[in-house]
Enzyme design. Structure first.
Site, short mmCIF file in Angstrom:
data_model
loop_
_atom_site.label_atom_id
_atom_site.label_comp_id
_atom_site.label_asym_id
_atom_site.label_seq_id
_atom_site.Cartn_x
_atom_site.Cartn_y
_atom_site.Cartn_z
N CYS A 49 0.84 -1.20 0.00
CA CYS A 49 0.00 0.00 0.00
C CYS A 49 0.87 1.25 0.00
O CYS A 49 1.73 1.42 0.87
CB CYS A 49 -0.91 0.00 1.22
SG CYS A 49 -1.83 1.54 1.43
N TYR A 64 -7.45 4.85 -9.57
CA TYR A 64 -7.15 3.97 -8.44
C TYR A 64 -8.01 2.71 -8.46
O TYR A 64 -7.52 1.59 -8.27
CB TYR A 64 -7.35 4.74 -7.13
CG TYR A 64 -7.16 3.93 -5.88
CD1 TYR A 64 -5.92 3.41 -5.54
CD2 TYR A 64 -8.24 3.69 -5.02
CE1 TYR A 64 -5.74 2.67 -4.37
CE2 TYR A 64 -8.07 2.97 -3.84
CZ TYR A 64 -6.82 2.46 -3.54
OH TYR A 64 -6.65 1.73 -2.39
N GLU A 74 1.05 -0.30 -6.98
CA GLU A 74 1.08 0.97 -6.25
C GLU A 74 2.54 1.30 -5.97
O GLU A 74 3.29 0.47 -5.46
CB GLU A 74 0.30 0.87 -4.95
CG GLU A 74 -1.18 0.66 -5.16
CD GLU A 74 -1.98 0.73 -3.87
OE1 GLU A 74 -1.46 1.28 -2.87
OE2 GLU A 74 -3.12 0.24 -3.85
N ASP A 133 -3.05 -7.46 2.42
CA ASP A 133 -3.35 -6.73 1.18
C ASP A 133 -3.01 -7.64 0.00
O ASP A 133 -1.83 -7.91 -0.27
CB ASP A 133 -2.54 -5.44 1.09
CG ASP A 133 -2.98 -4.41 2.13
OD1 ASP A 133 -4.16 -4.46 2.55
OD2 ASP A 133 -2.16 -3.57 2.51
N TYR A 149 -0.11 -4.78 -5.18
CA TYR A 149 0.71 -4.78 -3.97
C TYR A 149 2.05 -5.49 -4.17
O TYR A 149 2.77 -5.73 -3.20
CB TYR A 149 -0.06 -5.44 -2.82
CG TYR A 149 -1.32 -4.72 -2.45
CD1 TYR A 149 -1.30 -3.40 -2.02
CD2 TYR A 149 -2.56 -5.36 -2.55
CE1 TYR A 149 -2.47 -2.73 -1.71
CE2 TYR A 149 -3.73 -4.70 -2.23
CZ TYR A 149 -3.69 -3.38 -1.80
OH TYR A 149 -4.84 -2.72 -1.49
N CYS A 156 -1.93 1.90 7.52
CA CYS A 156 -0.57 1.66 7.04
C CYS A 156 -0.32 0.16 7.11
O CYS A 156 -0.28 -0.41 8.20
CB CYS A 156 0.46 2.40 7.88
SG CYS A 156 2.18 2.03 7.40
N CYS A 190 19.28 -5.93 6.29
CA CYS A 190 19.76 -5.99 4.91
C CYS A 190 21.22 -5.57 4.83
O CYS A 190 21.53 -4.38 4.99
CB CYS A 190 18.92 -5.10 4.00
SG CYS A 190 19.51 -5.07 2.28
#
Length: 223
Positions: free
Chosen positions: A54, A85, A97, A132, A137, A200, A209
């Site tokens: 998102c 959208y 997105e 999601d 996504y 969110c 990472c």
């Protein structure tokens, strides 16, 4: 986020919507820092496009970083020109997105942005992020030059090794040359600055990472 039918495969040839010739209306300036969303940007700035679920939460992740000049949300990696959208959410355009990040390479390295990207979501989930679900996504990095491509693939490989050690499956992130970026509607731009309690969906893996020494460090030239 909403109750659209969730496609988990990209539309095939001839299946995507035809779209429209003109851009959809959107904001002109960043709600947080006032910079023009579509430029003009200072000559030495560089660009990259990230997709990590998102775009509301994803954009906030990047506009908070020192050295980022401006961010904007939109649609990337698809077929339909100037999509709405709702069309993207139904999987009828092939877009993900995405967040356009315009940054100053003298203040923030591309590798730092990549680390934020990799650690900010789960890049192993294919056409979803958490709850999601859908093609919009999917994880993606869209780059503007060979230097960025080399850094993106090097960090992917390094992070893939770290994830494997923790039992995660293979990374599914789409890494490609940037194509058209279509700015999303006004209300989506900097959504969580306008609606601090808004949704969110970001959720990382909790895996650090590493940055390989083979990852290229961007020069100060403009993208």
């Amino acid at each position: 986020m909403f109750s659209f039918f969730k496609r988990t495969s990209l539309p095939g040839a001839g299946e995507a919507l035809p779209g429209r010739p003109d851009p959809i209306p959107t904001a002109t300036h960043h709600h947080v820092n006032g910079a023009p969303l579509a430029g003009p940007y200072p000559d030495h700035m560089r660009k990259v496009i990230f997709g990590l679920g998102c775009f509301w939460g994803a954009e906030r992740l990047f506009w908070q970083l020192p050295g980022v000049h401006v961010t904007a949300v939109g649609y990337a990696g698809g077929t339909t020109p100037n999509p709405y959208y709702e069309e993207v959410c139904r999987g009828e355009t092939g877009h993900t997105e995405a967040v356009l990040v315009v940054y100053d390479p003298y203040e923030v390295s591309f590798e730092s942005l990549l680390r934020t990207f990799w650690e900010g979501h789960d890049p192993t989930q294919g056409m979803r992020q958490g709850n999601d679900v859908g093609t919009q996504y999917r994880s993606a990095i869209h780059v503007f030059d060979d230097e960025q491509m080399q850094a993106a693939t090097a960090t992917r490989d390094a992070f893939a090794a770290a994830l494997k050690q923790r039992g995660f499956p293979a990374i599914t992130t789409e890494i490609a040359e940037a194509g058209p970026f279509y700015f999303a509607e006004d209300y989506h731009q900097q959504y969580l600055a306008k609606n601090p309690g808004g949704y969110c969906g970001l959720g990382g893996t909790g895996v650090f990472c590493p940055l390989p020494t083979t990852a290229a460090t961007p020069s100060g030239s403009a993208a």
